[in-house]
Design a protein around this motif. Structure first.
Motif, PDB file in Angstrom:
ATOM      1  N   ILE A  25       0.814  -0.905  -0.121  1.00  0.00           N
ATOM      2  CA  ILE A  25      -0.041  -0.079   0.072  1.00  0.00           C
ATOM      3  C   ILE A  25       0.858   1.397   0.062  1.00  0.00           C
ATOM      4  N   VAL A  26       2.159   0.949   0.025  1.00  0.00           N
ATOM      5  CA  VAL A  26       3.136   2.331  -0.012  1.00  0.00           C
ATOM      6  C   VAL A  26       4.065   2.123  -1.237  1.00  0.00           C
ATOM      7  N   PRO A  27       4.831   2.984  -1.816  1.00  0.00           N
ATOM      8  CA  PRO A  27       5.615   2.845  -2.487  1.00  0.00           C
ATOM      9  C   PRO A  27       7.115   2.347  -1.859  1.00  0.00           C
ATOM     10  N   GLY A  28       8.042   1.795  -2.471  1.00  0.00           N
ATOM     11  CA  GLY A  28       9.325   1.507  -2.069  1.00  0.00           C
ATOM     12  C   GLY A  28       9.998   2.327  -1.060  1.00  0.00           C
ATOM     13  N   PRO A  29      10.276   3.514  -1.610  1.00  0.00           N
ATOM     14  CA  PRO A  29      11.002   4.448  -0.826  1.00  0.00           C
ATOM     15  C   PRO A  29      10.468   4.825   0.501  1.00  0.00           C
ATOM     16  N   VAL A  30       9.097   4.924   0.720  1.00  0.00           N
ATOM     17  CA  VAL A  30       8.399   5.331   1.691  1.00  0.00           C
ATOM     18  C   VAL A  30       8.731   3.981   2.897  1.00  0.00           C
ATOM     19  N   ALA A  31       8.467   2.901   2.273  1.00  0.00           N
ATOM     20  CA  ALA A  31       8.501   1.694   3.186  1.00  0.00           C
ATOM     21  C   ALA A  31       9.805   1.734   3.567  1.00  0.00           C
ATOM     22  N   GLY A  32      10.891   1.816   2.955  1.00  0.00           N
ATOM     23  CA  GLY A  32      12.262   1.672   3.463  1.00  0.00           C
ATOM     24  C   GLY A  32      12.685   2.837   4.583  1.00  0.00           C
ATOM     25  N   ILE A  33      12.073   4.185   4.375  1.00  0.00           N
ATOM     26  CA  ILE A  33      12.367   5.143   5.444  1.00  0.00           C
ATOM     27  C   ILE A  33      11.653   4.882   6.872  1.00  0.00           C
ATOM     28  N   VAL A  34      10.113   4.225   6.488  1.00  0.00           N
ATOM     29  CA  VAL A  34       9.425   3.905   7.637  1.00  0.00           C
ATOM     30  C   VAL A  34      10.161   2.623   8.542  1.00  0.00           C
ATOM     31  N   SER A  35      10.648   1.760   7.706  1.00  0.00           N
ATOM     32  CA  SER A  35      11.336   0.747   8.434  1.00  0.00           C
ATOM     33  C   SER A  35      12.639   1.173   9.241  1.00  0.00           C
ATOM     34  N   LEU A  36      13.363   2.365   8.511  1.00  0.00           N
ATOM     35  CA  LEU A  36      14.452   2.921   9.501  1.00  0.00           C
ATOM     36  C   LEU A  36      13.988   3.256  10.612  1.00  0.00           C
ATOM     37  N   PHE A  37      12.860   3.732  10.965  1.00  0.00           N
ATOM     38  CA  PHE A  37      12.407   4.357  12.173  1.00  0.00           C
ATOM     39  C   PHE A  37      11.675   3.237  12.946  1.00  0.00           C
ATOM     40  N   VAL A  38      10.921   2.215  12.329  1.00  0.00           N
ATOM     41  CA  VAL A  38      10.522   1.255  13.134  1.00  0.00           C
ATOM     42  C   VAL A  38      10.625   0.086  12.382  1.00  0.00           C
ATOM     43  N   PRO A  39      11.678  -0.908  12.625  1.00  0.00           N
ATOM     44  CA  PRO A  39      12.450  -1.964  11.870  1.00  0.00           C
ATOM     45  C   PRO A  39      11.017  -2.739  11.764  1.00  0.00           C
ATOM     46  N   GLY A  40      10.703  -3.343  10.464  1.00  0.00           N
ATOM     47  CA  GLY A  40       9.670  -4.137  10.021  1.00  0.00           C
ATOM     48  C   GLY A  40       8.400  -3.607   9.621  1.00  0.00           C
ATOM     49  N   LEU A  41       8.261  -2.438   9.977  1.00  0.00           N
ATOM     50  CA  LEU A  41       7.025  -1.645   9.740  1.00  0.00           C
ATOM     51  C   LEU A  41       6.687  -1.495   8.252  1.00  0.00           C
ATOM     52  N   GLY A  42       7.987  -1.228   7.596  1.00  0.00           N
ATOM     53  CA  GLY A  42       7.846  -0.998   6.096  1.00  0.00           C
ATOM     54  C   GLY A  42       7.402  -2.357   5.275  1.00  0.00           C
ATOM     55  N   GLN A  43       7.811  -3.765   6.000  1.00  0.00           N
ATOM     56  CA  GLN A  43       7.492  -4.788   5.331  1.00  0.00           C
ATOM     57  C   GLN A  43       6.047  -4.957   5.581  1.00  0.00           C
ATOM     58  N   VAL A  44       5.601  -4.787   6.787  1.00  0.00           N
ATOM     59  CA  VAL A  44       4.101  -4.947   7.032  1.00  0.00           C
ATOM     60  C   VAL A  44       3.295  -3.965   6.245  1.00  0.00           C
ATOM     61  N   LEU A  45       3.676  -2.727   5.879  1.00  0.00           N
ATOM     62  CA  LEU A  45       3.023  -1.777   4.969  1.00  0.00           C
ATOM     63  C   LEU A  45       3.105  -2.499   3.641  1.00  0.00           C
ATOM     64  N   ALA A  46       4.189  -3.310   3.232  1.00  0.00           N
ATOM     65  CA  ALA A  46       4.223  -3.816   2.008  1.00  0.00           C
ATOM     66  C   ALA A  46       3.529  -5.266   1.787  1.00  0.00           C
ATOM     67  N   GLY A  47       2.954  -5.383   2.967  1.00  0.00           N
ATOM     68  CA  GLY A  47       2.086  -6.620   2.820  1.00  0.00           C
ATOM     69  C   GLY A  47       2.783  -8.004   3.381  1.00  0.00           C
ATOM     70  N   SER A  48       4.169  -7.839   3.735  1.00  0.00           N
ATOM     71  CA  SER A  48       4.846  -9.107   4.260  1.00  0.00           C
ATOM     72  C   SER A  48       4.759  -9.172   5.846  1.00  0.00           C
ATOM     73  N   PHE A  49       3.504  -9.428   6.428  1.00  0.00           N
ATOM     74  CA  PHE A  49       3.483  -9.109   7.837  1.00  0.00           C
ATOM     75  C   PHE A  49       4.399 -10.216   8.510  1.00  0.00           C
ATOM     76  N   GLN A  50       4.439 -11.457   8.171  1.00  0.00           N
ATOM     77  CA  GLN A  50       5.426 -12.258   8.887  1.00  0.00           C
ATOM     78  C   GLN A  50       6.835 -11.994   9.148  1.00  0.00           C
ATOM     79  N   ARG A  51       7.108 -11.474   7.712  1.00  0.00           N
ATOM     80  CA  ARG A  51       8.645 -10.855   7.672  1.00  0.00           C
ATOM     81  C   ARG A  51       8.740  -9.704   8.487  1.00  0.00           C
ATOM     82  N   GLY A  52       7.804  -8.777   8.705  1.00  0.00           N
ATOM     83  CA  GLY A  52       7.942  -7.677   9.327  1.00  0.00           C
ATOM     84  C   GLY A  52       8.079  -7.804  10.885  1.00  0.00           C
ATOM     85  N   PHE A  53       7.064  -8.882  11.281  1.00  0.00           N
ATOM     86  CA  PHE A  53       7.035  -8.787  12.672  1.00  0.00           C
ATOM     87  C   PHE A  53       8.602  -9.725  12.949  1.00  0.00           C
ATOM     88  N   LEU A  54       9.020 -10.608  12.468  1.00  0.00           N
ATOM     89  CA  LEU A  54      10.029 -11.387  12.483  1.00  0.00           C
ATOM     90  C   LEU A  54      11.174 -10.377  12.685  1.00  0.00           C
TER      91      LEU A  54
END
Lengths: 262, 506
Positions: B14-43
């Motif tokens: 639901i977000v473009p690539g760079p946004v997901a990357g930046i979000v993940s810099l602040f909260v690790p895994g959040l970008g992955q969750v937004l990108a739809g990879s829930f398990q990966r994000g929580f792991l």
């Protein structure tokens, strides 16, 4: 002698095994029940001596409803009804004689039998029963050392020990080869004809049915779909057989015809 | 592989690539969750958060005196540069990778690889190494110190036998406080017998002043004759209550050698001893000279004798516990088997209650049961038997009931059909099927119980463990070694025997 009225069995998982079964058995009959696996044959036989509790309906034995009996009277009824099983159901680690003697459990003092003690007349009876089925020489072997045919003969001897008025045989020859099948059914026929013991027997093979049955009931999906006399079953065609067994069934001959009739 | 399988039916990002990357810099895994990879994000969030938390805890322990966080890191780095450096590098790498991965996950063809899991494993392995204080260097460095006691444990047989001790000695009475009573008589000298006399025959014991400084007692001049020549001689003091002890002088037990003629002269300062306030009349105490020599015949040493006795106690402890365990477990196992208890709700309730109790008892180790039993019946083998019995009942009850549950229902049906009672059905259809597994499990349990009873003594439950822990605490490694050897021999024999019996029976 035995009358089944509106018998219904629904298992806990919701499977309806028997659906409004009605039939009557006269003393001295050799009634054969046919039907596919899962059609309710085993359930029906086990409901008669309440190894399986029926959900609804009545089973009248000598004018008394078996389904209403308390544990004590049920045991007294059970001991008049011998039972023979497809997989023999012997206690494999006990010896043959003990297996045969266990047919007397309903008659003897329960406390004494806890220590495997039986009256000597019962032991003599067991030896006679083994002699009758021709395996007296195996009496002290462990049950699981015997061949399939011999094990089923032990099963017959165990049923004989009950001095039964009726025998329930649940596919007694389904695990045996054709020659042994005739052997075992021969014992049942002999008991039926010589001692007037009523036999209720489920069978798979039409040839065996034609050879031994005095009357036939066909089960399908827990309902009686066929009732026939000895004449009817001898004259039965493949089409009628298919009617009972479903479209996909083919007539299984397995070579019984010649041996059965000869 | 599992990750890839799940991602195949994932929703779109639901977000473009760079946004997901930046979000993940602040909260690790959040970008992955937004990108739809829930398990990966929580792991990722779990492993990064977990490793950072554990790392901060260890840094705090390494530099607990520093208050400032930065100072803590510097101090910790100073003490353990490799550990701190490696973890920081790994966590940073994981963090950056997580941002890049979040960016990558937004694309429809979601990629993943095992590489990152290696970093996670490295982080947790290093943390585990540091937390559990693994130190192979110490193992090698301190090996030389460990060799003497270890070699005594490995080859303890010198302590197995010893020579009988012979004691020759003589004594003389001393009056405490000259003038308090009549002087004791001068001992009579018998030719050929050891003889000791003291001059003077009265004096003051050493005592403490108000500053706990010792005030020396009277010096007694001891003269001895008729002892064994050139032999170590000990001085013993016996107070008026009959307590024997060895006085010390200059911190050492008083001990000297006799001369070639078997005589000695020695100046003994009267030792420190309190006279009980209730003591009445003149206090006579006694000085004795003793020569102890191991010149008698060879005898079985104390350690070996005690070990054998305790080993027998241990084996019987295991046997009795198994015996009681089996007796109680049999009825319990019938209550705990589903197939026998399933015919009404009352029996099912009993089944669940029994199972729960068995599980609780089994979850508690026999050592802990022994601690409880020691409180209950006191130290000794009985406490050990209680502990082992409790655990055996629970363990065997479960094994037996599982064996009952797996029996062939056919014979039960057949015996019931003959009109047999419930008890008859159990005796004729259940019991014969139970015998092989019962025998097998019971022997196995006996084996376990003997092994357990060797250590149940560590907490006071009797048996050889009780002796072993005493020897270890007394640093008597030879005696401990004998106990260890006997434990090993017994357990090995038992292992073999129980395996043999089980093989024959089943």
């Amino acid at each position: 002698m035995l009358e089944i009225k509106h018998l219904v069995k629904i298992y806990e998982d919701g499977t309806q095994a028997l659906n409004d079964i009605n039939f009557k058995v006269d003393a001295g009959e050799f009634l054969v029940i046919i039907g596919l696996s899962g059609s309710g044959k085993s359930t029906l036989l086990r409901c008669i001596n309440r190894l399986i509790e029926p959900t609804e309906g009545k089973i009248i034995w000598d004018g008394v409803d078996i389904t209403s009996l308390d544990q004590n009277r049920l045991r007294q009824t059970r001991r008049q009804i011998g039972m023979i099983f497809q997989h023999f159901n012997l206690v494999k680690r006990s010896n043959v004689l003990t297996n045969v003697l266990s047919g007397r459990l309903g008659y003897v003092n329960p406390m004494k039998t806890l220590f495997y003690q039986f009256p000597s007349k019962d032991r003599q009876m067991a030896i006679d029963a083994l002699k009758r089925v021709g395996i007296l020489d195996q009496a002290y072997k462990r049950a699981d050392e015997l061949s399939g045919g011999q094990q089923q003969r032990v099963g017959v001897a165990r049923a004989l020990m009950q001095q039964p008025r009726m025998i329930l045989a649940d596919e007694p020859v389904a695990s045996l080869d054709p020659v042994l099948a005739h052997n075992i059914l021969g014992y049942l026929e002999k008991m039926n004809q010589e001692e007037g013991i009523t036999v209720l027997c489920s069978l798979h093979y039409l040839d065996l049915v034609q050879r031994y049955a005095s009357r036939v009931i066909g089960l399908r999906d827990g309902k009686i779909v066929y009732r026939g006399s000895k004449e009817d079953i001898v004259a039965m065609t493949d089409d009628q057989f298919r009617e009972i067994y479903g479209e996909e069934a083919i007539r299984v001959s397995a070579g019984f015809q010649d041996k059965g009739k000869g | 592989m599992a990750l890839r399988k799940i991602q195949q039916k994932e929703i779109k990002s639901i977000v473009p690539g760079p946004v997901a990357g930046i979000v993940s810099l602040f909260v690790p895994g959040l970008g992955q969750v937004l990108a739809g990879s829930f398990q990966r994000g929580f792991l990722l969030l779990g492993s990064l958060g977990g490793s950072a938390g554990l790392f901060i805890w260890r840094v705090h322990l390494l530099a607990h005196r520093e208050i400032n966080l930065m100072a803590k890191f510097l101090k910790a780095f100073d003490r353990r540069p490799f550990f701190v450096g490696l973890i920081i590098a790994c966590i940073l790498l994981l963090w950056l990778w997580n941002a890049w991965d979040a960016c990558r996950q937004t694309k429809p063809e979601k990629k993943s690889g095992p590489a990152i899991f290696i970093i996670i494993v490295v982080i947790f392995f290093s943390l585990g190494w540091q937390i559990s204080e693994i130190n192979p260097y110490k193992m090698f460095k301190e090996l030389p110190d460990a060799i003497p006691p270890l070699s005594r444990v490995l080859w303890p047989w010198e302590a197995a036998v010893e020579r009988e001790k012979e004691i020759i000695g003589a004594g003389a009475e001393i009056l405490v406080g000259c003038g308090e009573g009549e002087l004791p008589p001068i001992p009579e000298e018998v030719p050929g017998q050891p003889y000791i006399m003291s001059d003077p025959r009265c004096g003051d014991l050493s005592s403490l002043d108000e500053n706990n400084q010792i005030i020396r007692g009277t010096t007694l001049k001891l003269t001895g004759r008729g002892f064994a020549p050139n032999t170590k001689t000990q001085i013993w003091w016996i107070d008026s209550l009959g307590n024997e002890f060895r006085p010390r002088q200059e911190g050492q037990y008083v001990e000297f050698m006799t001369d070639v003629k078997g005589s000695f002269e020695f100046d003994l300062i009267m030792p420190y001893r309190l006279i009980p306030p209730s003591a009445k009349g003149p206090q006579y105490q006694r000085v004795e000279a003793k020569q102890i020599s191991s010149i008698g015949k060879l005898i079985v040493g104390d350690p070996l004798r005690l070990t054998l006795a305790r080993m027998a106690e241990t084996i019987f402890m295991g046997m009795m516990a198994s015996f009681f365990g089996i007796i109680f477990a049999i009825p319990v196992s019938f209550l705990a088997s589903r197939n026998l208890m399933s015919h009404s709700w009352i029996t099912m309730l009993i089944y669940y209650i029994t199972r729960t109790i068995l599980n609780i008892i089994r979850a508690i180790e026999p050592l802990i049961w022994a601690l409880i039993a020691v409180v209950w019946v006191g130290l000794g083998p009985f406490a050990g038997i209680i502990a082992l019995t409790f655990h055996s009942v629970a363990a065997l009850g479960k094994l037996y009931s599982e064996a009952i549950e797996s029996i062939d229902p056919g014979p039960i049906e057949a015996i019931q059909a003959t009109g047999a009672t419930r008890l008859q059905t159990i005796m004729y259809a259940v019991v014969p099927q139970m015998i092989p597994p019962f025998v097998s499990f019971s022997i196995y349990r006996w084996d376990i119980n003997v092994r357990m009873s060797t250590i149940i003594g560590l907490v006071g439950g009797g048996g050889i463990g009780f002796l072993l822990v005493q020897y270890i605490r007394l640093l008597d490694y030879r005696a401990a070694g004998i106990a260890v050897w006997f434990i090993a021999i017994t357990v090995a024999i038992l292992d073999y025997v129980s395996a043999e019996i089980r093989q024959r029976f089943v």
